[in-house]
Design a protein around this motif. Sequence first.
Motif, PDB file in Angstrom:
ATOM      1  N   ASP A   1       0.837  -1.205   0.000  1.00 11.76           N
ATOM      2  CA  ASP A   1       0.000   0.000   0.000  1.00 11.76           C
ATOM      3  C   ASP A   1       0.863   1.242   0.000  1.00 11.76           C
TER       4      ASP A   1
ATOM      5  N   THR B   1      -7.971   5.950   0.849  1.00 13.16           N
ATOM      6  CA  THR B   1      -8.407   4.934   1.802  1.00 13.16           C
ATOM      7  C   THR B   1      -7.914   5.316   3.193  1.00 13.16           C
ATOM      8  N   GLU B   2      -8.398   4.571   4.173  1.00 11.42           N
ATOM      9  CA  GLU B   2      -8.078   4.923   5.555  1.00 11.42           C
ATOM     10  C   GLU B   2      -6.583   4.799   5.827  1.00 11.42           C
ATOM     11  N   SER B   3      -5.991   3.728   5.281  1.00  9.70           N
ATOM     12  CA  SER B   3      -4.560   3.543   5.546  1.00  9.70           C
ATOM     13  C   SER B   3      -3.755   4.620   4.839  1.00  9.70           C
ATOM     14  N   GLN B   4      -4.228   5.044   3.675  1.00 10.90           N
ATOM     15  CA  GLN B   4      -3.527   6.116   2.965  1.00 10.90           C
ATOM     16  C   GLN B   4      -3.602   7.415   3.741  1.00 10.90           C
TER      17      GLN B   4
END
Lengths: 71, 421
Positions: free
Chosen positions: B177, B200-203
Amino acid sequence: MPRAIRGVLVECDPSIKSIIVKIDSEEHAYIVEELDDQTLVIKENMMSMLKARLEDALKETQQPADDSGSD
Amino acid sequence: MSKPLPLTDLDLWVHPNSKRQKDQALSLLSRLHIVTITAPSREEPQVVSLTKNFRSALQLALTGGGDHQSFGVPSSDVVEDVDLGLLDDYARTQWEGILHYVVNSVGDGMRHDSGGPTEAVKDLLQAGNLVTKGRHANSGITQAGFSFLLQEVNAQVWTLLLLWIENAEKMEMDNVDVLSFLFMLGSLELGRAYNTTTLTESQQRMLGHLVDFGLVYIPPSTSTQFFPTRLATTLTSDASALRSVSAGFDAATSAATGTKGFIIIETNYRLYAYTSSPLQIAVLSLFTKLSTRYPNMVAGRVTRDSIRQAISQGITSDQIISYLSTHAHPQLLKASAAQGGGPVLPPTVVDQIRLWQIENERMKATPGFLFRDFENQKEYEGCSRYADEIGVLIWKNDAKRMFFVTRHEQLRDYIKSRKVK
């Protein structure tokens, strides 16, 4: 069947090589194979030990160059 | 290329004299898992094909299909007062903060700011062995840290990002990611606002780290937008662009230090640096014996001992020379231009620095594999020629029938395939 041996190829002057051979002659812990005058193969995990030993050996034989000069 | 291509066909495309280059290219591509080459057998000829994932992703990228958002989603809202100057300023402060932190560990406490990088960045520098937490409250710099300091800004950014990727899992992020996000970042346009809501949340979490590095700027007023800074947009530019881009960055940094080049070095090894930046002085002190410090300059000498010390800490003579020449004072540049584009630094000094390094490097060490005990001359010749063609051979002795290579995987396959025949 050819064999492959892991190691570190060391290229150096003949004089340095003879010092390495001398260090190795005490316990035979470093050299895998002597290839020619200027190249030999050393055990990978012993490389840093050998470097330190070589440094010590050179310190004894060499005069530090004069480094004076005004600023 | 949807169907596998027989290797013999590929050979027809290539000029016979360039076989070596072709083999090296193929070997590289298969190491990167971009192409796969089938194992040689007696029944079927060897074929080469693109790996499945790479092929579909490449097709998608070329046709612009899918909703992978590889190039970010620009924000349509107009944002007030975010210009290039502000972004450069921000990137510079963040990045210099990190560098100062690294230097500080050697710099005899020349600067004790309360600012500096965040804890997360400090942890990262430690994890990457750029600094170590010593017995004292202060941290110490390592070999890797020294060479990190002397690198170009762009290389520094990448070094730090690679560390970040390696340690991504510890921070509960997926390194695939992270990597894809970075590539996306590299393709963004400087000075343009992008939407954070499509990430996205992790981004979004990654974005927080990138703000710490100074790669991304989020205006305090609107948290739904982010701006890539010059550090980010130059990530994936190629070598030639890199130079001009880093020059652009240097121009940005020079606002703080006054002039671009500031180092004068004379043929008698004396060095004068017109700077008051603690960062630059600390870097210079890594390989110079500094003797005098004035408000706007420092003077010192490059000595055998100072270079030796630098080299024992893992700095190479080339790094020193390139640092000196990239930061050479305009006077030195003018002098070299007057001689019709001669060398910028005095040749005696450059040669001497190299000689000092050679003095210490009495042996050249290359890890790898020694191949020996070949049954006959023909087998030896075939293998050593193949090793040479794929570019891994570094030493051989025909009389003893031995050779030394840096990698053995492909050679092993080759030896096996010879056995089949």
